[in-house]
Design a protein around this motif. Structure first.
Motif, PDB file in Angstrom:
ATOM      1  N   LEU A  51     106.329  14.111  13.572  1.00 55.23           N
ATOM      2  CA  LEU A  51     107.718  13.894  13.955  1.00 55.23           C
ATOM      3  C   LEU A  51     107.799  13.074  15.229  1.00 55.23           C
ATOM      4  O   LEU A  51     107.114  13.357  16.216  1.00 55.23           O
ATOM      5  CB  LEU A  51     108.418  15.240  14.178  1.00 55.23           C
ATOM      6  N   PHE A  52     108.646  12.043  15.206  1.00 58.38           N
ATOM      7  CA  PHE A  52     108.977  11.277  16.394  1.00 58.38           C
ATOM      8  C   PHE A  52     110.446  11.526  16.706  1.00 58.38           C
ATOM      9  O   PHE A  52     111.295  11.389  15.838  1.00 58.38           O
ATOM     10  CB  PHE A  52     108.752   9.775  16.190  1.00 58.38           C
ATOM     11  N   SER A  53     110.715  11.910  17.942  1.00 54.80           N
ATOM     12  CA  SER A  53     112.082  12.153  18.369  1.00 54.80           C
ATOM     13  C   SER A  53     112.441  11.147  19.450  1.00 54.80           C
ATOM     14  O   SER A  53     111.712  10.993  20.434  1.00 54.80           O
ATOM     15  CB  SER A  53     112.217  13.577  18.909  1.00 54.80           C
ATOM     16  N   PHE A  54     113.557  10.457  19.256  1.00 50.93           N
ATOM     17  CA  PHE A  54     113.984   9.442  20.209  1.00 50.93           C
ATOM     18  C   PHE A  54     115.125   9.923  21.078  1.00 50.93           C
ATOM     19  O   PHE A  54     115.881   9.136  21.620  1.00 50.93           O
ATOM     20  CB  PHE A  54     114.391   8.163  19.475  1.00 50.93           C
ATOM     21  N   ARG A  55     115.218  11.245  21.225  1.00 46.73           N
ATOM     22  CA  ARG A  55     116.253  11.837  22.071  1.00 46.73           C
ATOM     23  C   ARG A  55     115.971  11.505  23.519  1.00 46.73           C
ATOM     24  O   ARG A  55     114.842  11.558  23.988  1.00 46.73           O
ATOM     25  CB  ARG A  55     116.242  13.361  21.879  1.00 46.73           C
ATOM     26  N   LYS A  56     117.012  11.158  24.247  1.00 47.39           N
ATOM     27  CA  LYS A  56     116.848  10.877  25.675  1.00 47.39           C
ATOM     28  C   LYS A  56     116.503  12.164  26.395  1.00 47.39           C
ATOM     29  O   LYS A  56     117.097  13.206  26.161  1.00 47.39           O
ATOM     30  CB  LYS A  56     118.137  10.307  26.266  1.00 47.39           C
ATOM     31  N   THR A  57     115.530  12.085  27.282  1.00 44.44           N
ATOM     32  CA  THR A  57     115.178  13.249  28.098  1.00 44.44           C
ATOM     33  C   THR A  57     115.720  13.022  29.501  1.00 44.44           C
ATOM     34  O   THR A  57     115.398  12.050  30.154  1.00 44.44           O
ATOM     35  CB  THR A  57     113.656  13.445  28.139  1.00 44.44           C
ATOM     36  N   GLU A  58     116.574  13.929  29.927  1.00 40.04           N
ATOM     37  CA  GLU A  58     117.199  13.785  31.248  1.00 40.04           C
ATOM     38  C   GLU A  58     116.983  15.032  32.049  1.00 40.04           C
ATOM     39  O   GLU A  58     116.812  16.086  31.597  1.00 40.04           O
ATOM     40  CB  GLU A  58     118.691  13.517  31.095  1.00 40.04           C
TER      41      GLU A  58
ATOM     42  N   ARG B 165     120.851  15.745  20.022  1.00 39.62           N
ATOM     43  CA  ARG B 165     120.771  17.203  20.170  1.00 39.62           C
ATOM     44  C   ARG B 165     119.364  17.687  19.831  1.00 39.62           C
ATOM     45  O   ARG B 165     118.874  17.467  18.734  1.00 39.62           O
ATOM     46  CB  ARG B 165     121.791  17.882  19.264  1.00 39.62           C
ATOM     47  N   LYS B 166     118.724  18.355  20.780  1.00 39.46           N
ATOM     48  CA  LYS B 166     117.337  18.785  20.630  1.00 39.46           C
ATOM     49  C   LYS B 166     117.125  19.651  19.393  1.00 39.46           C
ATOM     50  O   LYS B 166     116.208  19.417  18.623  1.00 39.46           O
ATOM     51  CB  LYS B 166     116.886  19.546  21.881  1.00 39.46           C
ATOM     52  N   ASP B 167     117.919  20.666  19.204  1.00 38.92           N
ATOM     53  CA  ASP B 167     117.762  21.574  18.063  1.00 38.92           C
ATOM     54  C   ASP B 167     118.981  21.527  17.144  1.00 38.92           C
ATOM     55  O   ASP B 167     119.459  22.557  16.676  1.00 38.92           O
ATOM     56  CB  ASP B 167     117.521  23.010  18.559  1.00 38.92           C
TER      57      ASP B 167
ATOM     58  N   THR C 293     116.699  20.697  12.379  1.00 38.63           N
ATOM     59  CA  THR C 293     116.564  21.844  11.481  1.00 38.63           C
ATOM     60  C   THR C 293     116.178  21.395  10.077  1.00 38.63           C
ATOM     61  O   THR C 293     115.263  21.967   9.459  1.00 38.63           O
ATOM     62  CB  THR C 293     117.882  22.649  11.427  1.00 38.63           C
ATOM     63  N   LEU C 294     116.836  20.376   9.577  1.00 41.02           N
ATOM     64  CA  LEU C 294     116.520  19.866   8.238  1.00 41.02           C
ATOM     65  C   LEU C 294     115.110  19.284   8.166  1.00 41.02           C
ATOM     66  O   LEU C 294     114.392  19.502   7.185  1.00 41.02           O
ATOM     67  CB  LEU C 294     117.545  18.816   7.819  1.00 41.02           C
ATOM     68  N   ILE C 295     114.712  18.571   9.195  1.00 38.68           N
ATOM     69  CA  ILE C 295     113.357  18.011   9.211  1.00 38.68           C
ATOM     70  C   ILE C 295     112.332  19.141   9.193  1.00 38.68           C
ATOM     71  O   ILE C 295     111.328  19.069   8.474  1.00 38.68           O
ATOM     72  CB  ILE C 295     113.155  17.086  10.433  1.00 38.68           C
ATOM     73  N   LYS C 296     112.567  20.197   9.950  1.00 38.55           N
ATOM     74  CA  LYS C 296     111.642  21.335   9.973  1.00 38.55           C
ATOM     75  C   LYS C 296     111.530  21.984   8.600  1.00 38.55           C
ATOM     76  O   LYS C 296     110.432  22.366   8.174  1.00 38.55           O
ATOM     77  CB  LYS C 296     112.091  22.367  11.002  1.00 38.55           C
ATOM     78  N   ILE C 297     112.638  22.112   7.891  1.00 37.71           N
ATOM     79  CA  ILE C 297     112.623  22.706   6.552  1.00 37.71           C
ATOM     80  C   ILE C 297     111.819  21.834   5.591  1.00 37.71           C
ATOM     81  O   ILE C 297     110.971  22.328   4.848  1.00 37.71           O
ATOM     82  CB  ILE C 297     114.059  22.914   6.031  1.00 37.71           C
ATOM     83  N   VAL C 298     112.070  20.535   5.617  1.00 38.49           N
ATOM     84  CA  VAL C 298     111.347  19.613   4.739  1.00 38.49           C
ATOM     85  C   VAL C 298     109.863  19.608   5.084  1.00 38.49           C
ATOM     86  O   VAL C 298     108.999  19.682   4.200  1.00 38.49           O
ATOM     87  CB  VAL C 298     111.940  18.188   4.829  1.00 38.49           C
TER      88      VAL C 298
END
Length: 43
Positions: free
Chosen positions: A36-43, A11-13, A18-23
Motif C-alpha cells: 500500500l502507498f498512501s499519499f496523505r499529507k502528513t502534518e 483521511r488516515k482511516d 478500510t476498503l483497501i484493508k478488506i480487499v
C-alpha cells in the motif's frame, strides 16, 4: 503476483483505507502479496 494499492484520501482511516484493508485481507488469504502507498499529507 503482487497487488499495489494506492490511497490518495486525506483521511488516515477513512472509507478508502478500510476498503483497501478488506480487499488486501482477501488477497493475502489467496497467497497474493500486497503493498500500500498512501499519499496523505502528513502534518
Amino acid at each position: 503476483m503482487k497487488v499495489l494499492g494506492i490511497n490518495g484520501s486525506p483521511r488516515k482511516d477513512g472509507n478508502t483505507a478500510t476498503l483497501i484493508k478488506i480487499v488486501f485481507s482477501e488477497l493475502t488469504k489467496e497467497g497474493i502479496e500486497t503493498e500500500l502507498f498512501s499519499f496523505r499529507k502528513t502534518e
